[in-house]
Design a protein around this motif. Sequence first.
Motif, PDB file in Angstrom:
ATOM      1  N   LEU A 118       0.829  -1.207   0.000  1.00 32.51           N
ATOM      2  CA  LEU A 118       0.000   0.000   0.000  1.00 32.51           C
ATOM      3  C   LEU A 118       0.867   1.263   0.000  1.00 32.51           C
ATOM      4  O   LEU A 118       0.540   2.258  -0.660  1.00 32.51           O
ATOM      5  CB  LEU A 118      -0.925   0.001   1.212  1.00 32.51           C
ATOM      6  N   GLN A 119       1.981   1.228   0.726  1.00 33.02           N
ATOM      7  CA  GLN A 119       2.891   2.377   0.750  1.00 33.02           C
ATOM      8  C   GLN A 119       3.474   2.640  -0.641  1.00 33.02           C
ATOM      9  O   GLN A 119       3.624   3.800  -1.049  1.00 33.02           O
ATOM     10  CB  GLN A 119       4.013   2.126   1.758  1.00 33.02           C
ATOM     11  N   ILE A 120       3.786   1.582  -1.346  1.00 31.32           N
ATOM     12  CA  ILE A 120       4.322   1.724  -2.705  1.00 31.32           C
ATOM     13  C   ILE A 120       3.268   2.321  -3.631  1.00 31.32           C
ATOM     14  O   ILE A 120       3.562   3.200  -4.458  1.00 31.32           O
ATOM     15  CB  ILE A 120       4.822   0.369  -3.225  1.00 31.32           C
TER      16      ILE A 120
ATOM     17  N   GLU B  98       1.478   7.014  -6.763  1.00 27.40           N
ATOM     18  CA  GLU B  98       0.457   8.004  -7.090  1.00 27.40           C
ATOM     19  C   GLU B  98       0.956   9.423  -6.803  1.00 27.40           C
ATOM     20  O   GLU B  98       0.760  10.340  -7.617  1.00 27.40           O
ATOM     21  CB  GLU B  98      -0.812   7.730  -6.287  1.00 27.40           C
ATOM     22  N   LYS B  99       1.591   9.602  -5.670  1.00 30.89           N
ATOM     23  CA  LYS B  99       2.076  10.924  -5.277  1.00 30.89           C
ATOM     24  C   LYS B  99       3.100  11.450  -6.272  1.00 30.89           C
ATOM     25  O   LYS B  99       3.139  12.668  -6.562  1.00 30.89           O
ATOM     26  CB  LYS B  99       2.685  10.856  -3.877  1.00 30.89           C
TER      27      LYS B  99
ATOM     28  N   ALA C 280       8.506   1.424 -10.604  1.00 36.60           N
ATOM     29  CA  ALA C 280       9.486   2.491 -10.432  1.00 36.60           C
ATOM     30  C   ALA C 280       9.477   2.992  -8.989  1.00 36.60           C
ATOM     31  O   ALA C 280      10.527   3.310  -8.419  1.00 36.60           O
ATOM     32  CB  ALA C 280       9.184   3.639 -11.389  1.00 36.60           C
ATOM     33  N   ALA C 281       8.294   3.046  -8.394  1.00 37.28           N
ATOM     34  CA  ALA C 281       8.177   3.488  -7.001  1.00 37.28           C
ATOM     35  C   ALA C 281       8.906   2.540  -6.060  1.00 37.28           C
ATOM     36  O   ALA C 281       9.660   2.966  -5.173  1.00 37.28           O
ATOM     37  CB  ALA C 281       6.707   3.599  -6.608  1.00 37.28           C
TER      38      ALA C 281
END
Length: 390
Positions: free
Chosen positions: A336-338, A343-344, A351-352
């Motif tokens: 979820l953090q990824i 998105e941010k 890539a995130a």
Amino acid sequence: MNDTINRVETGAKVNKDFELFSDLQNMEHEQIVFCSRPEVGLKAIIAIHDTTLGPSLGGVRMWNYSSEKEAIRDVLRLSRGMTYKSAISGLNLGGGKAVIIGDSRTQKSEGLFRAFGRFVDGLSGRYITAEDVGISEREMEWIFTETKYVTGIPKHMGGSGNPSPVTGYGVYMGMKAAAKRAYGSDSLEGKRIAIQGAGSVASHLANYVSKENAALFVTDIFPEKAKKIANETGATIVDPDAIYTLDMDIFSPCALGGVVNDDTINVLSCDIVAGGANNILDNEEKHGEMLVRKGILYAPDYVINAGGIINVASELEGYNEQQSMEKTSRIYDTTLQIFDYAEKNGIPTIAASNKLADERIKAVAGIKTVYSSKSHFSGRKGETYLRNRS
């Protein structure tokens, strides 16, 4: 690292006389070892990608590669993935991998795996091996005969055993996180989920998914393996070529990598790709972007299939099954953090996850750049554990 691996994948021009060194440098590998013992049929390659965070740990897989080039490409990509997997999972381990060229169904022998174990031992802890595709606990026992630098040995010998159950659980948690993101709820009830591959990880994943009353589909190039999962879970068996065009909500590749590519993306109709295979995207940058454009959410493979390495890594501090499962359950939050980071920053999820893993590696790089077995394990539980096994 993303740009460098794509140079290898797209066949950018290099000096052919030094093509392998170019690949190592561009993908930022530290070392590659070729292992040959023709008298026992051993043809193996060990790749050590990065030891900034600790000794490289990664499984050995046995596969009947069509060429040396294919085997080299696979071991380089897999070892790089292990670096990111350990980093994003918060483990103090680097990335390594090994491949044995051969048919795992017909060419296994004690001599072959003991010879491989000797090569592993010769690296003095820079690479710690474990179980992967085509390998069982029996082969890990043979390797353990020759080296202490091995994890995933049977539980009756003090190890953690087959990591597949924990890997399957981690993929399940990552899939649920993806469902939470895509649908607003992490329930898989009623979702049409297609699992590609019917090996051990897929089998455990299927059991978790089936308990949520999902509509489950499964395929494998070996029909008897798909039939076994179908008998256990009530899954519908699908022809291997038909899995991509299936009307499904979640596509879960759990066999080999590269299955999300130019050809398959065009026919996929799912909302989510979340599987246990490594290197699911044939080209990370290109196909990560293509999935975004199609509105398909990708749960990065090395993030959600990290349960296996979390499990075997725990052997280095004294194995505790409950703690391993608890750590693996955190894959849900990490995934979820990824998604939030992607998105941010307006970037694909792969890539995130790469950026977050790189950030952790760079933060430690100033302290320790190249792994030394003496410095890493001196005075730590891992050294005591490995010493007691020798």
